[in-house]
Motif scaffolding. Structure first.
Motif, PDB file in Angstrom:
ATOM      1  N   UNK A 135     -18.773  -8.739   1.914  1.00 37.07           N
ATOM      2  CA  UNK A 135     -18.729  -7.309   1.621  1.00 37.07           C
ATOM      3  C   UNK A 135     -20.132  -6.764   1.381  1.00 37.07           C
ATOM      4  N   UNK A 136     -20.966  -7.526   0.739  1.00 36.66           N
ATOM      5  CA  UNK A 136     -22.334  -7.051   0.491  1.00 36.66           C
ATOM      6  C   UNK A 136     -23.110  -6.902   1.798  1.00 36.66           C
ATOM      7  N   UNK A 154     -10.838  -0.353   1.986  1.00 33.86           N
ATOM      8  CA  UNK A 154     -10.530  -1.430   1.048  1.00 33.86           C
ATOM      9  C   UNK A 154     -11.775  -2.274   0.749  1.00 33.86           C
ATOM     10  N   UNK A 155     -12.849  -1.668   0.240  1.00 31.09           N
ATOM     11  CA  UNK A 155     -14.094  -2.434   0.045  1.00 31.09           C
ATOM     12  C   UNK A 155     -13.985  -3.513  -1.018  1.00 31.09           C
ATOM     13  N   UNK A 156     -13.034  -3.418  -1.943  1.00 30.90           N
ATOM     14  CA  UNK A 156     -12.928  -4.397  -3.025  1.00 30.90           C
ATOM     15  C   UNK A 156     -11.747  -5.342  -2.844  1.00 30.90           C
ATOM     16  N   UNK A 161     -13.218  -9.363 -10.355  1.00 31.43           N
ATOM     17  CA  UNK A 161     -13.516  -8.141 -11.130  1.00 31.43           C
ATOM     18  C   UNK A 161     -15.005  -7.841 -11.225  1.00 31.43           C
ATOM     19  N   UNK A 162     -15.844  -8.854 -11.349  1.00 35.02           N
ATOM     20  CA  UNK A 162     -17.289  -8.608 -11.440  1.00 35.02           C
ATOM     21  C   UNK A 162     -17.831  -8.035 -10.130  1.00 35.02           C
ATOM     22  N   UNK A 163     -17.354  -8.563  -9.000  1.00 35.00           N
ATOM     23  CA  UNK A 163     -17.793  -8.036  -7.710  1.00 35.00           C
ATOM     24  C   UNK A 163     -17.271  -6.618  -7.493  1.00 35.00           C
ATOM     25  N   UNK A 164     -16.074  -6.345  -7.972  1.00 35.08           N
ATOM     26  CA  UNK A 164     -15.552  -4.979  -7.848  1.00 35.08           C
ATOM     27  C   UNK A 164     -16.392  -3.996  -8.644  1.00 35.08           C
ATOM     28  N   UNK A 165     -16.759  -4.390  -9.851  1.00 35.26           N
ATOM     29  CA  UNK A 165     -17.594  -3.506 -10.669  1.00 35.26           C
ATOM     30  C   UNK A 165     -18.940  -3.267 -10.006  1.00 35.26           C
ATOM     31  N   UNK A 167     -19.573  -3.361  -6.748  1.00 33.63           N
ATOM     32  CA  UNK A 167     -19.367  -2.503  -5.580  1.00 33.63           C
ATOM     33  C   UNK A 167     -19.252  -1.038  -5.990  1.00 33.63           C
ATOM     34  N   UNK A 168     -18.445  -0.751  -7.001  1.00 32.31           N
ATOM     35  CA  UNK A 168     -18.260   0.640  -7.425  1.00 32.31           C
ATOM     36  C   UNK A 168     -19.543   1.198  -8.047  1.00 32.31           C
TER      37      UNK A 168
END
Length: 685
Positions: A135-136, A154-156, A161-165, A167-168
């Motif tokens: 994703x990165x 659907x980027x996340x 959870x850490x990667x989602x935070x 990304x946002x």
């Protein structure tokens, strides 16, 4: 600003359209979430915006539809699905190739790798990356040309959870610099925590278009999150007390030690646990699952002040975004902001500048600095060059920028809206701005040319040795390793394979943009592919001949092979065969969109076309062509040297051979077919 007006997908026979009359907007300086259950039409809506699927409707990106933007990659950054790259290509090679396609300096690739926090993985293969790293890389590819609008599907999905935070936080940083962000999700809580506006879809139709605070208030249920080692006991206690007090309380067991309590408060749950001696490890107010949906409100627009959005961000997700740079965000009108006391109460490592203010001075700090890891990418993005200002589009007149409601700068409704025919069709994206540089990086970004050359050299040397040992083959065929049983020599097959990969590999692993459909039929790109493949074919042929000669001299002595007296005509024939095979592979793979089809077209030339040419050329000619070179010299304005006669005769002998005639006919047919398919897919508006 992104304005989607009347998007409607082309329905299948007997089925309703996946997207039906969808109208909404994503404003600059804001993050917009497109929320819906799986199958609600979110991805189809994005593809309609990007003109990747046929349908009705139009989408304006800062006042212009995508097909009227000279360089769409510099206006819209796209991430649909995984990174569309060859698994054996390195991360840096993939991004540098995309830099050539977007027309930006190659150094931009290293800059974006540092911004997304994977500078240390630049030499890793794409196939070895995890879901988060993939994703990165996709986000770095979308940001290469510094676009104003980001569209992500659907980027996340599948991230921790850490990667989602993280990304946002990066999306928030892009919006804080004046960009527009639109992402899809099926998680209502994620939409409420991470977006300024939430556009809800159901069965392809607009369900609601709300500010995030209104969405959280009307669509989400508040709950009390409890973590205790005695979850079953506490659930029983809460149920008994609710029945005794005649209150409606719902207790849901999330896991072995976690409860979600709906219809109560932290104070009530804590007092009940204290009275009954139940140990509690965590007690917090959160926003739970979606409640009953509100009725559809077509074209609904709700306004909210910046303070309301700030309160939502603090109450619904301050802990997640605190270390990721959650701070002030610009209001819709750019004037109202949250009170400073409310903003300061949120845990934040980075305070983002408002739209129009200066970015952070100094370089971005890496993971070893004092910033938390999730805040590093956002701070680096803030220090990066800002996107194009949120004003009129580049090279656009004031009348090109429509206002809200699909009106242009003069207050008129666009022609498509007036006629009621908002029709779009599949559009091919523009080709690379630097086609030769792009093609060179595409070819040499993997080990395919080197592996092909190695295999061709080995097979060619073994075949030449066998021909010299057991057969009565002419010397030219021995050097070319071309027995009568094979339709083509190994070098020509290798050249055809490299040519077939030129387009076929791109249809399998789209390279110009993320999931942007097929490779564009553009003369600059075609010329670059033909030129690079011709050079590779000639190099492959030279390597094969040199290796064959060296093998023959090593095994049979220096007398084999002997130096030919006439070498110009065989060399021209050899070069023409290799280049023709490579070009046939390029054109056929571009027409049939497959590497296998391209290689099959190369093999079809000697197997099918050559026998037909031989059959046609059998028998005496009614008009002989003797003295053609003398007549050609008479037509020339200047006298050419005698050596040129041998060159012309060699070229004529090469063309007169059945293989040469078959190659010429095949290339002419393939070139016409390529041009026909390119013209047929041209968009008409």
């Amino acid at each position: 600003m992104l304005q989607a007006i009347g998007l409607t997908s082309t329905p299948r026979r007997g089925l309703p359209p996946f997207v039906d009359d969808l109208t909404f907007e994503a404003r600059q300086g804001c993050v917009t979430a497109l929320l819906g259950e799986p199958g609600s039409g979110k991805t189809t809506a994005l593809r309609l915006m990007l003109e990747l699927e046929p349908g009705r409707g139009v989408t304006y990106f800062r006042g212009r539809p995508l097909h009227r933007i000279p360089h769409p990659g510099r206006e819209v950054g796209v991430l649909l699905g995984d990174v569309p790259g060859h698994p054996s290509r390195t991360v840096r090679s993939q991004l540098r190739m995309l830099c050539a396609a977007a027309g930006v300096p190659a150094s931009r690739a290293d800059t974006m790798l540092e911004i997304v926090g994977i500078g240390g993985l630049r030499d890793q293969r794409l196939g070895s990356l995890s879901a988060g790293m993939d994703r990165r890389v996709g986000l770095a590819a979308a940001l290469l040309a510094d676009p104003c609008t980001l569209i992500l599907d659907q980027p996340t999905s599948g991230l921790a959870p850490r990667e989602r935070a993280w990304m946002h936080a990066l999306l928030r940083g892009h919006a804080s610099l004046g960009g527009a962000v639109l992402f899809t999700t099926d998680d209502a809580k994620e939409a409420a925590r991470s977006a300024d506006r939430v556009v809800s879809l159901a069965a392809g139709r607009l369900l609601a278009d709300q500010d995030a605070a209104d969405f959280a208030r009307t669509r989400l249920r508040p709950r009390v999150a409890v973590r205790t080692p005695h979850a079953a006991r506490l659930a029983d206690v809460l149920g008994r007390e609710a029945r005794a007090d005649r209150r409606t309380v719902e207790v849901v067991e999330e896991s072995g030690s976690r409860l979600s309590v709906y219809g109560s408060s932290c104070a009530e749950v804590g007092e009940a646990a204290f009275r009954n001696g139940v140990l509690v490890h965590q007690l917090a107010d959160e926003t739970g699952d979606a409640g009953a949906p509100v009725p559809p409100v077509p074209g609904a627009r709700t306004g909210a002040t910046g303070a309301a959005r700030a309160e939502l961000r603090i109450e619904a997700g301050a802990q997640v975004r605190g270390g990721a740079g959650g701070g002030r965000r610009p209001a819709d009108n750019g004037t109202h902001t949250a009170p400073q006391s409310v903003i300061d109460s949120a845990p934040s490592a980075v305070t983002r500048p408002e739209v129009g203010s200066e970015a952070f001075p100094g370089p971005a700090r890496g993971p070893a600095s004092g910033l938390p890891p999730m805040a590093t990418a956002g701070a680096a993005l803030a220090a990066a060059p800002a996107p194009v200002p949120a004003t009129a589009p580049v090279d656009a007149t004031p009348g090109d920028v429509p206002e809200t409601g699909a009106r242009d700068g003069a207050g008129r409704t666009p022609r498509h809206a007036r006629s009621g025919r908002l029709v779009s069709s599949v559009r091919r994206p523009t080709g690379p701005l630097r086609p030769l540089r792009y093609e060179l990086r595409r070819v040499f970004g993997t080990l395919t040319p080197l592996l092909t050359a190695a295999v061709v050299a080995v097979v060619s040397a073994v075949t030449a040795l066998l021909l010299a040992r057991f057969g009565h083959t002419p010397q030219n065929r021995i050097l070319a390793a071309w027995p009568e049983l094979l339709p083509l020599p190994p070098a020509a097959l290798g050249a055809g394979l490299l040519g077939a990969l030129a387009f076929g590999e791109e249809y399998r692993y789209p390279a110009l943009a993320a999931d942007r459909g097929t490779v564009p039929r553009r003369l600059g790109l075609l010329a670059a592919k033909l030129g690079v493949c011709a050079a590779l074919a000639l190099a492959l042929g030279a390597v094969a001949v040199v290796v064959d000669a060296a093998a023959l001299r090593t095994v049979f002595g220096p007398a084999v092979p002997s130096t030919p007296e006439e070498w110009l005509s065989p060399a021209a024939s050899w070069a023409g065969l290799l280049v023709g095979s490579a070009w046939a592979g390029v054109l056929a793979s571009g027409i049939f969109r497959s590497t296998s089809a391209g290689l099959a077209a190369v093999l079809a030339v000697p197997v099918m076309v050559v026998p037909l040419v031989r059959k046609v050329s059998e028998g005496p000619s009614a008009y002989p062509v003797d003295g053609f070179v003398d007549r050609l010299r008479a037509l020339a304005w200047a006298q050419w040297p005698p050596v040129a006669d041998r060159v012309v005769l060699g070229a004529l002998r090469t063309v007169a051979q059945p293989v040469g005639v078959a190659l010429l006919l095949s290339l002419m047919v393939l070139l016409c077919a390529y041009g026909f398919t390119g013209l047929r897919t041209r968009v008409r508006w």
